[in-house]
Design an enzyme around this catalytic site. Sequence first.
Site, PDB file in Angstrom:
ATOM      1  N   THR A 163      -6.223   6.346   7.451  1.00 33.80           N
ATOM      2  CA  THR A 163      -6.820   6.654   6.143  1.00 33.80           C
ATOM      3  C   THR A 163      -6.894   5.422   5.234  1.00 33.80           C
ATOM      4  O   THR A 163      -7.283   5.526   4.078  1.00 33.80           O
ATOM      5  CB  THR A 163      -6.015   7.743   5.411  1.00 33.80           C
ATOM      6  OG1 THR A 163      -4.690   7.226   5.154  1.00 33.80           O
ATOM      7  CG2 THR A 163      -5.931   9.008   6.235  1.00 33.80           C
ATOM      8  N   THR A 164      -6.502   4.251   5.785  1.00 30.83           N
ATOM      9  CA  THR A 164      -6.777   3.007   5.058  1.00 30.83           C
ATOM     10  C   THR A 164      -7.434   2.053   6.056  1.00 30.83           C
ATOM     11  O   THR A 164      -7.284   2.245   7.276  1.00 30.83           O
ATOM     12  CB  THR A 164      -5.479   2.335   4.527  1.00 30.83           C
ATOM     13  OG1 THR A 164      -4.719   1.861   5.647  1.00 30.83           O
ATOM     14  CG2 THR A 164      -4.652   3.289   3.702  1.00 30.83           C
ATOM     15  N   HIS A 219       5.804   6.740   6.420  1.00 32.26           N
ATOM     16  CA  HIS A 219       5.494   6.278   5.063  1.00 32.26           C
ATOM     17  C   HIS A 219       4.975   7.465   4.269  1.00 32.26           C
ATOM     18  O   HIS A 219       4.779   8.548   4.819  1.00 32.26           O
ATOM     19  CB  HIS A 219       4.435   5.161   5.113  1.00 32.26           C
ATOM     20  CG  HIS A 219       3.159   5.642   5.700  1.00 32.26           C
ATOM     21  ND1 HIS A 219       2.877   5.568   7.054  1.00 32.26           N
ATOM     22  CD2 HIS A 219       2.120   6.281   5.136  1.00 32.26           C
ATOM     23  CE1 HIS A 219       1.708   6.122   7.273  1.00 32.26           C
ATOM     24  NE2 HIS A 219       1.228   6.576   6.134  1.00 32.26           N
ATOM     25  N   GLU A 258      -2.956  13.476   0.973  1.00 36.05           N
ATOM     26  CA  GLU A 258      -4.247  13.035   1.531  1.00 36.05           C
ATOM     27  C   GLU A 258      -5.008  14.264   2.025  1.00 36.05           C
ATOM     28  O   GLU A 258      -6.144  14.517   1.578  1.00 36.05           O
ATOM     29  CB  GLU A 258      -3.992  12.052   2.673  1.00 36.05           C
ATOM     30  CG  GLU A 258      -3.307  10.776   2.190  1.00 36.05           C
ATOM     31  CD  GLU A 258      -3.796   9.536   2.883  1.00 36.05           C
ATOM     32  OE1 GLU A 258      -3.586   9.401   4.104  1.00 36.05           O
ATOM     33  OE2 GLU A 258      -4.418   8.698   2.212  1.00 36.05           O
ATOM     34  N   HIS A 314       0.829  -1.215   0.000  1.00 31.25           N
ATOM     35  CA  HIS A 314       0.000   0.000   0.000  1.00 31.25           C
ATOM     36  C   HIS A 314       0.857   1.256   0.000  1.00 31.25           C
ATOM     37  O   HIS A 314       0.436   2.289  -0.499  1.00 31.25           O
ATOM     38  CB  HIS A 314      -0.925   0.020   1.226  1.00 31.25           C
ATOM     39  CG  HIS A 314      -1.760  -1.227   1.352  1.00 31.25           C
ATOM     40  ND1 HIS A 314      -2.631  -1.616   0.368  1.00 31.25           N
ATOM     41  CD2 HIS A 314      -1.804  -2.184   2.304  1.00 31.25           C
ATOM     42  CE1 HIS A 314      -3.202  -2.761   0.733  1.00 31.25           C
ATOM     43  NE2 HIS A 314      -2.722  -3.116   1.888  1.00 31.25           N
ATOM     44  N   HIS A 369       3.770  10.746   6.350  1.00 31.04           N
ATOM     45  CA  HIS A 369       3.127  10.515   7.653  1.00 31.04           C
ATOM     46  C   HIS A 369       4.102   9.876   8.618  1.00 31.04           C
ATOM     47  O   HIS A 369       4.614   8.780   8.346  1.00 31.04           O
ATOM     48  CB  HIS A 369       1.906   9.602   7.487  1.00 31.04           C
ATOM     49  CG  HIS A 369       0.761  10.284   6.829  1.00 31.04           C
ATOM     50  ND1 HIS A 369      -0.270   9.594   6.223  1.00 31.04           N
ATOM     51  CD2 HIS A 369       0.485  11.599   6.660  1.00 31.04           C
ATOM     52  CE1 HIS A 369      -1.130  10.460   5.738  1.00 31.04           C
ATOM     53  NE2 HIS A 369      -0.702  11.688   5.985  1.00 31.04           N
ATOM     54  N   HIS A 402       2.331   8.977   0.839  1.00 30.09           N
ATOM     55  CA  HIS A 402       1.205   8.835  -0.092  1.00 30.09           C
ATOM     56  C   HIS A 402       1.534   9.729  -1.283  1.00 30.09           C
ATOM     57  O   HIS A 402       2.090  10.828  -1.092  1.00 30.09           O
ATOM     58  CB  HIS A 402      -0.104   9.305   0.559  1.00 30.09           C
ATOM     59  CG  HIS A 402      -0.441   8.549   1.803  1.00 30.09           C
ATOM     60  ND1 HIS A 402      -1.301   7.473   1.823  1.00 30.09           N
ATOM     61  CD2 HIS A 402       0.002   8.700   3.094  1.00 30.09           C
ATOM     62  CE1 HIS A 402      -1.392   7.010   3.066  1.00 30.09           C
ATOM     63  NE2 HIS A 402      -0.600   7.729   3.855  1.00 30.09           N
TER      64      HIS A 402
HETATM   65  C1  LIG Z   1      -2.782  -0.380  12.964  1.00 30.58           C
HETATM   66  C2  LIG Z   1      -2.547   0.455  11.717  1.00 30.58           C
HETATM   67  C3  LIG Z   1      -3.016   0.005  10.511  1.00 30.58           C
HETATM   68  C4  LIG Z   1      -2.785   0.732   9.365  1.00 30.58           C
HETATM   69  C5  LIG Z   1      -3.305   0.242   8.063  1.00 30.58           C
HETATM   70  N1  LIG Z   1      -2.087   1.915   9.447  1.00 30.58           N
HETATM   71  C6  LIG Z   1      -1.840   2.680   8.244  1.00 30.58           C
HETATM   72  C7  LIG Z   1      -3.085   3.511   7.941  1.00 30.58           C
HETATM   73  C8  LIG Z   1      -2.699   4.893   7.559  1.00 30.58           C
HETATM   74  C9  LIG Z   1      -1.697   5.271   6.736  1.00 30.58           C
HETATM   75  N2  LIG Z   1      -1.748   6.621   6.675  1.00 30.58           N
HETATM   76  C10 LIG Z   1      -2.736   7.028   7.481  1.00 30.58           C
HETATM   77  N3  LIG Z   1      -3.314   5.967   8.000  1.00 30.58           N
HETATM   78  C11 LIG Z   1      -1.631   2.372  10.638  1.00 30.58           C
HETATM   79  C12 LIG Z   1      -0.884   3.671  10.704  1.00 30.58           C
HETATM   80  C13 LIG Z   1      -1.850   1.636  11.796  1.00 30.58           C
HETATM   81 ZN   LIG Z   2      -0.413   7.654   5.803  1.00 26.79          ZN
END
Ligand SMILES: Cc1cc(C)[n+](CCc2c[nH]cn2)c(C)c1
Ligand SMILES: [Zn+2]
Length: 261
Positions: A199-200, A94, A106, A64, A119, A96
């Site tokens: 956000t995922t 990470h 985002e 992702h 992020h 986006h």
């Molecule tokens: C437990 C957990 C699960 C996921 C998919 N993420 C990534 C989701 C995400 C990425 N950017 C914003 N939210 C995080 C940070 C923690």
């Molecule tokens: Zn993110």
Amino acid sequence: SIRNTFCLVCQGPPVWHKNYPVAQGNRQSPIDIIPHQTSHDPGLGPITLNYDQCTSINITNNGHSVVVEFEDPDDRSVILGGPLDNPYRLKQFHFHWGGKGCHGSEHTVSGNSYASELHLVHWNAVKYKTFGEAATAPDGLAVLGIFLETGDDHRWLHMITDALYMVKFKGSVTDFKAFNPKCLLPSSLHYWTYLGSLTTPPLHESVIWIVLKEPIIVSEKQVHVFRMLLFTGEEEDERIRMENNFRPPQPLKGRKVRSSN
Ligand SMILES: Cc1cc(C)[n+](CCc2c[nH]cn2)c(C)c1
Ligand SMILES: [Zn+2]
């Protein structure tokens, strides 16, 4: 291309609510930030990033995004102050990004998106025993968002883009030691903050968002290297370029966005 019908994330935001009803919740992220509608809160102090003892471990393509993970057995690298009542431990960072010529941040600012968004994910180890537990709690995570705007080359982002060649395929990982993300910060730590979510999927409403107002400048060439990554694994015959891995802005639902000075 044939969408990977089994991967919900790959089918994109419109279907997530079927398996994750919280997708239509009251504190979803990202949002469109409208600066003149934010409330300046004099009680909101500056944030502090104590990253000098941070220990990066590796860099991985999780299918992702591309993620740099950190050791988090103690408070060696934390974010504190601002809207936070406790220090939050750095866990990973990470990015986006978009496709060719399409922006990929985002959060948006007055409807405008940036080329990419970084992020830095932190968790509240004072109140919660594990990252996983914190990720489901309303004050469990603090994510620092930094916009990437295209312009000149960023002198330190090369450290990241040079490593991307080693993690082209989903599921690949390579050592990535002694990287301090302090080198990816803009000069000002002025920020907007609001209560939001991952956000995922699983889209947990567990994030105190801190979005820096000042973007960092990176080159289009550097952003383009991110698009060399693949959503797909080495064993799959279909190669799908990793791009546009951002969720669009979600309804504010009456939330207040506060502004540091
Ligand atoms: C437990 C957990 C699960 C996921 C998919 N993420 C990534 C989701 C995400 C990425 N950017 C914003 N939210 C995080 C940070 C923690
Ligand atoms: Zn993110």
